[in-house]
Enzyme design. Structure first.
Site: not given
Length: 1165
Positions: A355, A454, A495, A518, A633-634, A747, A753, A776
């Site tokens: 990760d 956040e 979200f 956002k 996931g970025d 992503r 994964k 995750n």
């Protein structure tokens, strides 16, 4: 303890009526008594033995024991097998009994806990085991939740309560739950609670801790129930004086039923078989002889092998736990081996799946830059990397966070000048979130954030004068430039992984309706008003600039809402929120409807720094030929930038292939093009599906070697990966990915994964390792052969699911290159030696069979057979398996190529097994025939004949013990006091027991068991016997000494070279490898990120119909981030190669050449 347990009968839905035990008992629901213990006093022995004999090894030796009870088959006494077998069974039984004793204590402690239950209108203390479904329970602060409860009311405003779920998921942060409005009005009024007769219809018991679906029927109304209204068994009530709950699920319904059948063999059973008649047949006699030799030769693989392997694995695990160099002092976190069965596989890893956020990076976010209305603010650096501006002074704000740093004073000036869009920008950051504040002292604010992103954004707004102070389900209170302003919170559009954004709808003090949003820029840009096109273009350029520095970004937008449109939309929202079917889909459609035509405000940029030592660790692991894949996931640009920071990607790479097709055809074409660019057109024979040995795969063709020398990288997006993982494309994906030095999947979802890991496991015969820090990453960690969890900012779920855990990514280097390599080396040497000594020990019987007519007569005394593996030779081999080192830890890290033999499985394979077996066979031949030939005509000093069977046995046994002791001395590379003590001590113990068993004293006590008085004394006082033992030892050992000397001198392995270098430089201090980073100048990458788990917006707003809004501060749970997806265009990024300047890892190693010369010099010597 777990949450809900499966019912013993199939239950389609559950009906629970409050305060009505008679009604609920009709359904025969399980009570609240739990039982995790497996045994009691009467069932322990039979059940434990049954479980132990389900293991193949124990069952195998039990069959041998039964055969040994048949006199016509076995020439060995039963105790030669039963002694080691009983020893193993007893040790295991004691361990199981101890574990079960503590389980009994735990069960007793849990079942007898006291709980206040509402019975017949009064609160009564009851034991947990007596709680029933449908009871109403009162919980007080710091109490454990007795069963799965529906929260009815609490001491906190709006029916809120706070729980700690560490017993369930390892998370120590508090989580918030909220009761329904109608039930929260019941308060702590016992009379009202006793009259409560609501009925809950919900899903049956299941193992889903994060979901619950049900409906409460009360007073002709129905109310939807979800997981946010449930308190699960095992949670602890925190920061809440009291609460009441309705028991929905109780106890455990795991039913253990085992049918144990036992075969009792009577002592006279064999007398009923007519052996004399049966043995007349030659065929049957041969059949019995076959089984006789099965018994005699079973010591080739003795039961002590299984015990020794477990002891070694346990010892290797403790070495990992005790390693101070893997101890993270800042958090007092040691490394932990959570399993004992995978240590040697740590020395064979070929693929690492990692990760990014929290694993390679620190997951500690800092607000770094922003873009507001087309203008950028933030850190400014000169060409030397020094800041041009000093840190901004926030002393004008008494509520500032003193740890916050920002270096662009123009943004503060814009705030003080009251520029509307700048104020709106920070107002959005202060309002659009699900953070809960806690004010411990006046002005001392602590934000409990759901994600570090956040927290960083709200902290930034706080320092710039827009302080988020408190919230209720209906309101949010800010301090804007020192003035308290309360906004009415009308809705939170939460979200999730599909939306990749969150929004809030508020009414400001002027009565205006505002929507603030956002999220990921690609998502928000599609929902902007057309008038924002020019600003959107400018902001995109700023985002690209931020991304070049590896920053995580969000886009911000707002919208003014019309009162009538909003009222109509709220009606639809209320209807959708009570739907029993497809509730989430209906809510998602409504959110999409109102989040259109927004106005762009700008973007934020947050810095997530790399962990200490990550580039060096990746460089070292790459030199060990370990392929590292980053699964994140970025967004693509963020992942690429981290790749450059880690030096996994470099500008001098031959090519960087980016796969971002939206269809299967596009993805196939892009993968084929990448493969052709690497290998040339028409060359497709290096498919990973070819069935060939690894050594052949790496040496069969120069083209493949060229692809290893040339450096390529593959980057694939989540939506493209979904197509590439299809059956038609997975083969070419594996081919291309394995030809690349670096693979980054961005992503990707948690499921993807796991699928990527499974793909490599299925197509490559390689050991895989997955490392992550968040929830995750759990599926990936569980799918890989070895799972490693990092105890970071995202909780403990990854650690709880892992096989090994530690606090920093850099410790992975030591785990693999030191502990893993040593464990593999030790286990292989142990197995080679173990099989060698047991073949040498056992096959003497085979050679003796040619002289005794294969009558299954044994050479050795039966006690020697019994004790050889468990006393005479057990400890030296354990010492070697625990402490041996071919090279020390400094050289293991300095020369990562030493890790290669484990990947190629060179230290223990079919060839190695055949070699050690052949050595054992030859040794057994020498052990038998040299004494046999010498004793054919030998006589004692007094002229008497020496060759009686017992003297012959003593001579062979003594020679065997000395030979195997000398051999383990040759096999030991690293001598410790323990090795010396065990080897010399084992020899001393052998001679002590030998003389004791042939002594007069033991004969007088056990005349039938030890009849050979004085044999050892009479044999070993003869010079010829010692000469025979010496000759046998020399003939057995010297060939191996010669072979090893010649091999090390003429064909040295890399390990031999490094060992010579270590010996030559032992007097010098260890020299660390000197790396110098290669500076990266490319800035074409851009970074966008919105790492955030599904929030608690619905929970926060669910109290909006309450009558008395009260500002309150509270603690809120932290959760692990989850990543979203995005779309990027396909491209191929080409670089230039400068092999002279950098090596394959992107680092300059200043001392490489000198070290090679040193090794060559040593070889020449």
């Amino acid at each position: 303890l777990t949450k809900r347990n499966f019912s013993s009968t199939v239950e389609e839905e559950r009906h629970v009526r409050a305060n009505d035990r008679d009604y609920n008992e009709r359904f025969s629901y399980a009570d609240n008594h739990i039982k995790t213990a497996k045994y009691n006093v009467f069932t322990f022995l039979p059940i434990n033995l049954f479980e132990q004999f389900q293991r193949f090894a124990n069952a195998y030796f039990l069959v041998l024991l039964i055969l040994q009870l048949i006199p016509e088959i076995s020439s060995l006494s039963w105790f030669t097998t039963i002694v080691p077998l009983v020893l193993v069974l007893a040790i295991t039984a004691v361990k199981d009994a101890t574990d079960d004793y503590f389980r009994h204590k735990s069960d007793q402690q849990v079942n007898t806990r006291q709980s206040q239950v509402l019975i017949k209108g009064k609160l009564q203390n009851e034991k947990w085991m007596n709680v029933r479904v449908g009871d109403i329970i009162k919980l007080e602060n710091n109490q454990f939740v007795a069963a799965d409860l529906l929260l009815l009311s609490s001491s906190e405003p709006y029916g809120l309560c706070y729980i700690e779920t560490a017993e369930l998921d390892g998370e120590t942060n508090l989580k918030v739950r909220q009761a329904l409005t109608v039930t929260s009005d019941l308060g702590d009024d016992v009379a009202k609670l006793a009259d409560f007769n609501g009925e809950v219809i919900c899903e049956p018991p299941n193992n889903k801790l994060d979901k619950f679906t049900g409906t409460l029927f009360w007073k002709d109304n129905k109310y939807p129930l979800d997981n946010e209204k449930m308190l699960l068994r095992g949670c602890v009530l925190r920061n809440t004086e009291w609460c009441f709950g309705l028991v929905i699920f109780a106890g455990t319904s795991l039913q253990y039923s085992r049918l144990v059948e036992w075969l009792i063999l009577g002592s006279n059973f064999w007398e009923y078989l007519q052996w004399k008649e049966l043995t007349i047949s030659a065929v049957f006699s041969g059949f019995l002889t076959f089984w006789s030799y099965v018994i005699i030769l079973n010591t080739v693989v003795p039961i002590s092998l299984y015990v020794s392997v477990e002891v070694l694995r346990l010892g290797h695990s403790y070495f990992i736990n005790w390693d101070r160099r893997m101890y993270y002092s800042r958090k007092a976190t040691p490394a932990e081996a959570r399993t004992t069965t995978l240590n040697e596989e740590l020395g064979q890893v070929e693929f690492i799946f990692s990760d990014k956020t929290g694993t390679l990076t620190q997951n500690i976010m800092v607000f770094n830059k922003c873009s507001i209305n087309g203008k950028t603010y933030g850190d400014v650096y000169d060409e030397f990397g020094h800041k041009k501006t000093p840190c901004v002074d926030f002393s004008f704000n008494p509520l500032m966070d003193r740890k916050f740093r920002f270096h662009d004073s123009s943004l503060v000036e814009a705030i003080k000048l009251e520029e509307p869009l700048v104020q709106e920008f920070f107002r959005l950051l202060a309002l659009c979130h699900t953070i809960m504040p806690e004010e411990r002292n006046e002005g001392e604010l602590v934000y409990q954030a759901q994600s570090p992103d956040e927290g960083a954004l709200v902290t930034a707004a706080r320092n710039f004068g827009f302080v988020f102070r408190s919230r209720t389900p209906e309101t949010i209170t800010l301090y804007e430039m020192g003035q308290a302003v309360t906004y009415q919170l009308l809705a939170i559009l939460d979200f999730n992984n599909v939306r990749k954004r969150m929004s809030v709808i508020v009414r400001n003090p002027k009565g205006q309706l505002k929507l603030y949003s956002k999220g990921a820029d690609t998502i928000l840009f599609d929902r902007l008003d057309p008038s924002n096109e020019e600003l959107m273009f400018t902001t995109s350029e700023h985002l690209n600039e931020f991304a070049g520095e590896g920053l995580r970004t969000l886009a911000l937008a707002y919208k003014d809402l019309d009162e009538d449109v909003f009222d109509e939309w709220m009606k639809k929202l209320l209807f959708a929120s009570t739907a029993l079917e497809n509730r989430e889909e209906k809510l998602g459609a409504l959110y999409e409807e109102i989040e259109q035509g927004m106005m762009l405000l700008g973007a934020t940029a947050i810095e997530d720094k790399l962990q200490e030592g990550v580039p060096e660790t990746i460089a070292c692991l790459t030199l060990a030929n370990i392929k590292i894949w980053v699964l994140t996931g970025d967004k693509l640009e963020t992942a690429m930038n981290i790749g450059y920071s880690c030096n996994m990607l470099r500008d001098d790479m031959n090519e960087v292939f980016i796969i971002s097709g939206h269809t299967m055809v596009e993805v196939r074409q892009e993968l084929r093009m990448a493969k052709e660019r690497i290998m040339g057109p028409g060359k497709d024979k290096f498919s990973s599906g070819l069935d060939m040995e690894k050594t052949e795969l790496y040496s069969s063709d120069s083209v493949f070697e060229e692809t290893i020398i040339a450096e390529y990288a593959l980057i694939i997006n989540g939506h493209s990966l979904a197509h590439a993982l299809e059956a038609d494309l997975e083969q070419i994906l594996v081919d291309v990915a394995c030809l690349c030095k670096t693979v980054i999947c961005c992503r990707v979802t948690p499921l993807q994964k796991a699928l990527v890991v499974e793909l490599i496991k299925r197509h490559k015969r390689a050991v895989t390792l997955a490392i992550g820090d968040g929830a995750n990453d759990v599926s990936m960690i569980k799918t890989a052969h070895i799972g490693v969890g990092i105890s970071g900012q995202e909780g403990m779920q990854a650690v709880l699911a892992s096989d090994y855990s530690f606090a920093q990514f850099r410790y992975l280097q030591r785990l693999l290159l030191v502990h893993g390599r040593w464990s593999y080396h030790r286990m292989c040497n142990f197995l080679c030696y173990f099989f060698y000594k047991n073949f040498a020990f056992t096959l003497v019987h085979f050679w003796y069979g040619f002289l005794c007519g294969f009558s299954a007569q044994t050479v050795y005394d039966q006690w020697f057979i019994t004790l050889f593996n468990i006393v005479y030779t057990s400890l030296p081999v354990l010492a070697m398996g625990l402490f041996d080192q071919d090279v020390n830890e400094q050289y293991s890290l300095r020369y990562p190529n030493l890790y290669r033999p484990g990947q190629l499985n060179q230290l223990f394979n079919k060839r190695k097994f055949f070699t050690c077996t052949l050595q054992g066979v030859c040794t057994s031949f020498i052990l038998f025939f040299i004494p046999y030939g010498a004793f054919m005509s030998a006589v004692r000093d007094d002229g008497a004949h020496i060759s009686d069977q017992q003297a012959f046995a003593v001579t062979i046994a003594t020679s065997l013990v000395i030979v195997v002791s000398a051999q383990i001395g040759l096999d030991t590379n690293y001598w410790t006091a323990v090795n010396h003590f065990f080897i010399w001590g084992s020899l001393a113990v052998y001679f002590a027991i030998l003389f004791a068993m042939h002594s007069d004293g033991i004969f007088t006590i056990f005349p039938n068991q030890f009849p050979f008085i004085g044999t050892a004394r009479n044999s070993l006082n003869q010079k010829i016997v010692w000469l025979v033992i010496l000759l046998t030892t020399v003939v057995c050992i010297m060939p191996m000494v010669a072979v090893r000397f010649i091999k090390a001198d003429l064909y040295p392995t890399h390990t031999d070279k490094v060992r010579l270098l270590q010996q030559a430089s032992r007097r010098q201090g260890p020299q660390e490898q000197n790396f110098r980073r290669v500076r990266r100048t490319s800035s074409r990458r851009s970074a966008y990120a919105f790492a955030h788990q599904q929030g608690y917006g619905e929970l926060i707003t669910s109290g909006k119909n309450m009558k008395i809004p009260t500002a309150s501060t509270s603690t809120y749970p932290l959760s692990s981030p989850a990543r979203g997806n995005s779309v990027v265009k396909n491209s191929v990024v080409s670089g230039t190669t400068d092999a002279a300047e950098t090596n394959s890892t992107g680092f300059r190693r200043e001392s490489d050449q000198n070290q090679e010369v040193t090794v060559e010099d040593l070889e020449a010597r």
